[in-house]
Design an enzyme around this catalytic site. Structure first.
Site, mmCIF file in Angstrom:
data_model
loop_
_atom_site.group_PDB
_atom_site.id
_atom_site.type_symbol
_atom_site.label_atom_id
_atom_site.label_comp_id
_atom_site.label_asym_id
_atom_site.label_seq_id
_atom_site.Cartn_x
_atom_site.Cartn_y
_atom_site.Cartn_z
ATOM 1 C CE LYS A 1 -10.589 7.626 -5.307
ATOM 2 N NZ LYS A 1 -10.050 8.624 -4.366
ATOM 3 C CD1 TRP A 2 -15.203 -0.113 -7.930
ATOM 4 C CD2 TRP A 2 -16.689 0.083 -9.575
ATOM 5 N NE1 TRP A 2 -15.869 -1.296 -8.024
ATOM 6 C CE2 TRP A 2 -16.787 -1.214 -9.027
ATOM 7 C CE3 TRP A 2 -17.529 0.422 -10.635
ATOM 8 C CZ2 TRP A 2 -17.687 -2.164 -9.501
ATOM 9 C CZ3 TRP A 2 -18.422 -0.523 -11.109
ATOM 10 C CH2 TRP A 2 -18.507 -1.802 -10.543
ATOM 11 C CG ASP A 3 -11.629 3.154 -2.921
ATOM 12 O OD1 ASP A 3 -10.717 2.340 -3.150
ATOM 13 O OD2 ASP A 3 -11.511 4.094 -2.106
ATOM 14 C CG MET A 4 -12.323 -3.735 -4.183
ATOM 15 S SD MET A 4 -11.145 -4.676 -3.254
ATOM 16 C CE MET A 4 -9.662 -4.515 -4.216
ATOM 17 C CG ASN A 5 -10.672 1.273 0.293
ATOM 18 O OD1 ASN A 5 -9.565 1.611 -0.114
ATOM 19 N ND2 ASN A 5 -11.736 2.018 0.126
ATOM 20 C CG ASP B 1 -4.788 5.585 -0.981
ATOM 21 O OD1 ASP B 1 -5.413 6.106 -1.915
ATOM 22 O OD2 ASP B 1 -5.308 4.841 -0.131
ATOM 23 C CD1 TRP C 1 -2.796 1.630 0.653
ATOM 24 C CD2 TRP C 1 -1.379 2.389 2.209
ATOM 25 N NE1 TRP C 1 -3.196 2.901 1.005
ATOM 26 C CE2 TRP C 1 -2.349 3.393 1.960
ATOM 27 C CE3 TRP C 1 -0.369 2.645 3.138
ATOM 28 C CZ2 TRP C 1 -2.349 4.619 2.620
ATOM 29 C CZ3 TRP C 1 -0.376 3.875 3.794
ATOM 30 C CH2 TRP C 1 -1.362 4.842 3.533
ATOM 31 C CG ASP D 1 -12.769 10.063 -2.065
ATOM 32 O OD1 ASP D 1 -12.842 9.108 -1.273
ATOM 33 O OD2 ASP D 1 -12.038 10.055 -3.071
ATOM 34 C CG ASP D 2 -15.438 6.836 2.192
ATOM 35 O OD1 ASP D 2 -16.656 6.701 2.335
ATOM 36 O OD2 ASP D 2 -14.594 6.052 2.657
HETATM 37 C C1 DGJ Z 1 -8.948 4.727 -0.584
HETATM 38 C C2 DGJ Z 1 -8.697 5.561 -1.787
HETATM 39 O O1 DGJ Z 1 -7.539 5.160 -2.424
HETATM 40 C C3 DGJ Z 1 -8.638 7.024 -1.372
HETATM 41 O O2 DGJ Z 1 -8.294 7.821 -2.467
HETATM 42 C C4 DGJ Z 1 -9.970 7.401 -0.819
HETATM 43 O O3 DGJ Z 1 -10.939 7.333 -1.816
HETATM 44 C C5 DGJ Z 1 -10.316 6.504 0.354
HETATM 45 N N1 DGJ Z 1 -10.201 5.105 0.000
HETATM 46 C C6 DGJ Z 1 -11.713 6.766 0.850
HETATM 47 O O4 DGJ Z 1 -12.103 5.883 1.796
#
Ligand code: DGJ
Length: 768
Positions: A503-507, A575, A226, A393-394
């Site tokens: 912006k399609w995120d996946m964390n 990030d 990361w 964003d979020d």
């Molecule tokens: C991870 C993304 O990479 C960030 O840019 C941001 O959108 C956060 N998630 C939001 O939770």
């Protein structure tokens, strides 16, 4: 000496390259006597042959050679001590251990890793595939439910399908090979059919196997973690296995589904290399196995460790596509071929060829602490500076005031957004900007209505603890009803509000990969079925909302892969928004991925990830070589800085087509040097832009030059910093002389350089 005869059958096509007006020729030739296939264009030859006993053998992949009736002298099958052999037909003993193959199995005299393994009802894993027939077609067939490269008209490529069969299980395989007219590209995949009467389990089904005759290669991989994604790692191939993989359910921060094998003497501008890319976003394996006779077997495909697909009679399984590109012109040339293929024939849709809007994203400006007015204040200042798109964003939905809650509840939080997304989008549009929105559709929090109502919709093993990551669970996208539910919520928002960007995120990575909707003997399918569900949702949303620009993201760059480029033409690269950290990330990313796909923004100092202070111009100078945007509240900059931002935006608007769609060259590597340099050149070579970045300053330094690439040697270019003019050949052979105040003794105000300094040079042809 015998004369080479060249009796061949097959398809031949000429096409005119629409960009350069040149003729390219590609052919797929088949010689019936020697049963030899030869795929060729003006760059490469890919040759394979059917052995006397029906096995398909790899003969050659590399720089173009003449066609011949027979290449059988290249099938080296000398009798070796202690060798097990499958056939003694004709005069040679055929041991699969010593034969280079196209789609090998394990257990019938080849002891290397196989391309396919099939577990049968009697417990046997032995299979043995023989050539049956083949066909040649124009263009390239679509792969069902999977992302893949494509053609826009049939003249751009030819496809060979080779049909193999195992006589015992009656499993059949179609091996697909597409040769494109341009560059040294071969796209490959396999489709496996069960034509027998019993179920079988596919436990390995690779997309590509390539057996190379020697091992004199260096292996390049793009690895990290990361905030430190796609760092270049190089090592020499040795006997044994060199491999990277993912078992996380996504392609991952840790490794990218892309490797290069290059000759030790190959550098950026000369020499042989082969790049291998898997068009897939799930668990993958990429490996090179060198045997003790120095033959190298490259395998690429779905990671067998987490894969077991039950193939019932009369069903089939399609592997993802893998792309291999050969060059003898160095790594820059290899990357340029990948860039063009991925930009023009993998990415799709309205935004594919368009310069990307300059955006501002509120994440680092507010995190979860915002309301509608605060967002509009950020957007207004951005508009004043020239920004075109505001991205929320979020934190806009459900009870999402922190990362403990809300994922899955895709309806606006009216405490912070009283007029909903629709109302906010209208206010942003009224400012004269476009509006974009963040989503993370594959996830849910324990504290969410979705999870409370459907606790069995997450991937989990009943009776076992479900591991969390960032307080969230992964939804079970192998189930259509789950994908449908999320689709309906998201489509409603996209229909109601004026949204131009997603912006399609996946964390998080997947743990406890198990679906309660499938029986025990199908649990090995869930990782793959999950990613097929992700692709299904992407396909539905991108086709229903074709004008929305999608940017993929996964905690930064954990899913920066070609699979997602098919749906989203750009991705948030990392990030880590620090300009100096970004040098390595963007440099590494550029080996496979086009600049138009690399999301890169200017953020504040001290930087939020590494607390580094960097000059504002350096932050922009790095971010220009990407999709460009801001990740901060411009209201918090000084008036002088705001003026600088206005100039940056003006500059990017003038040159973004060249940054994003020009030909990119790496010039000096951050993995080796204190100075990083790269450049882009316009298609007509009339404009070039060079980025020069020095990490640490010094005193009384040597003079420095950068040797440019890709210019027209006869053009005279005016350089933007000193205003003087230089011939293309001067700039490439003598070099661009960097006007560096640190080369010498600093006097008071004359010492204008500092740590993390940079320059961007624009070169414009003034006499052509
Ligand atoms: C991870 C993304 O990479 C960030 O840019 C941001 O959108 C956060 N998630 C939001 O939770």
């Amino acid at each position: 000496h015998t004369r080479c005869s060249s009796v061949s059958w097959g398809s031949e096509m000429c096409i005119r390259d629409s960009y350069k007006g040149a003729f390219f020729k590609m052919q797929i030739l088949f010689n019936e006597q020697s049963r030899t296939f030869h795929l060729t264009n003006d760059k490469i030859s890919y040759i394979m042959t059917v052995l006397p006993n029906g096995h398909l053998s790899q003969v050659y992949f590399g720089k173009k050679v003449h066609d011949k009736a027979d290449f059988s002298y290249l099938i080296q099958s000398c009798a070796r001590p202690t060798t097990s052999y499958i056939s003694e037909e004709f005069h040679n003993i055929i041991s699969l251990s010593h034969i280079r193959q196209e789609y090998p199995v394990y257990g019938t005299s080849d002891y290397r890793q196989p391309a396919i393994e099939i577990c049968q009802t009697n417990g046997s894993k032995i299979s043995d595939f023989h050539y049956q027939s083949h066909s040649i077609s124009k263009g390239k067939p679509k792969l069902e439910n999977l992302p893949a490269t494509y053609t826009e008209n049939d003249d751009e490529a030819l496809t060979l399908t080779i049909h193999l069969q195992d006589p015992v299980t009656l499993v059949e395989i179609d091996l697909l090979y597409t040769i494109f007219a341009q560059n040294g590209i071969i796209a490959r995949s396999a489709k496996i059919y069960n034509q027998g009467k019993d179920d079988v389990h596919l436990t390995t089904a690779m997309s590509l196997c390539l057996d190379l005759p020697d091992c004199d290669y260096e292996w390049l991989q793009f690895s990290g973690t990361w905030s430190r994604e796609r760092h270049l790692k190089v090592r020499k191939l040795e006997q044994g296995i060199t491999a990277i993989n993912s078992t996380r359910g996504h392609s991952s921060h840790e490794h990218n589904p892309f490797i290069i094998l290059k000759r030790p003497t190959t550098d950026e501008n000369k020499g042989e290399a082969i790049g291998f890319s898997l068009i897939y976003s799930g668990n993958f394996l990429a490996q090179a196995e060198v045997d003790t006779h120095d033959v190298t077997r490259v395998l690429m495909g779905i990671n067998p460790t987490t894969f077991d697909w039950k193939l019932e009679p009369n069903t089939s399984f399609q592997t993802p596509e893998a792309v291999m590109i050969y060059t003898d012109d160095g790594l820059n040339n290899l990357s340029q071929s990948f860039h063009k293929l991925f930009q023009k024939r993998l990415a799709r849709g309205y935004w594919r060829d368009k310069a990307r809007p300059i955006l501002i994203n509120n994440w680092e400006a507010t995190y979860f602490d915002f309301n509608e007015d605060k967002l509009v204040t950020i957007a207004s200042k951005a508009k004043e500076c020239g920004v075109e798109l505001f991205v929320l964003d979020d934190g806009w939905f459900g009870k999402r005031t922190s990362d403990y809650a809300g994922l899955g509840d895709w309806y606006p939080n009216t405490d912070r957004l009283p007029n909903g997304i629709k109302g906010l989008a209208e206010r942003i549009e009224n400012l004269g900007m476009k509006f974009g929105l963040w989503i993370e559709p594959e996830m849910t929090n324990m504290d969410s209505d979705l999870y409370r109502n459907h606790p069995d919709w997450i991937l989990h093993v009943p009776g076992r603890h479900s591991s969390e990551c960032r307080h969230q669970y992964v939804l079970d996208y192998s189930r259509k009803e789950v994908v449908d539910y999320i689709y309906n919520l998201l489509a409603k928002i996209l229909r109601e509000a004026k949204i131009s960007y997603i912006k399609w995120d996946m964390n998080r990575s997947i743990t406890e990969c198990y679906s309660v909707a499938y029986p025990a003997d199908r649990q090995g399918e869930i990782f793959h079925r999950h990613i097929l569900g992700v692709y299904d949702l992407y396909e539905r949303l991108t086709s229903e909302f074709p004008h929305i620009l999608f940017e993929s993201c996964a905690s930064g760059g954990a899913r920066f892969d070609p699979g997602l480029l098919y749906y989203a033409p750009q991705g948030w690269a990392s990030d880590d928004s620090d300009a100096i950290e970004r040098l390595k990330i963007q440099y590494g990313t550029s080996f496979a991925y086009p600049i138009s796909s690399i999301g890169s923004h200017v953020s504040v100092t001290p930087n939020h990830q590494v607390y580094r202070l960097t000059p504002l111009h350096t932050r922009a100078n790095v971010a220009y070589f990407g999709t460009f945007g801001y990740e901060l509240d411009l209201n918090k900059l000084t008036p002088a800085e705001q003026e600088e931002v206005k100039e940056q935006i003006k500059f990017m608007k003038e040159y973004r087509e060249i940054f994003q769609f020009g030909t990119f060259y790496r010039l000096s590597s951050p993995f080796e040097n204190n100075v990083t340099a790269w450049m882009v050149v316009s298609e007509d070579k009339e404009t070039a832009i060079v980025g020069w970045y020095r990490v640490l300053n010094g005193i009384n330094l040597p003079y420095s030059r950068i040797y440019l690439q890709g210019l027209n040697p006869d053009f005279c270019y005016q350089q933007s910093i000193d205003g003087k003019s230089y011939f293309g050949d001067e700039l490439m052979n003598i070099g661009l002389v960097i006007d560096d105040p640190s080369a010498g003794q600093p006097y008071g105000d004359m010492a204008t350089s500092c740590d993390f300094d940079s320059k961007v040079y624009v070169l414009k042809a003034i006499n052509k």
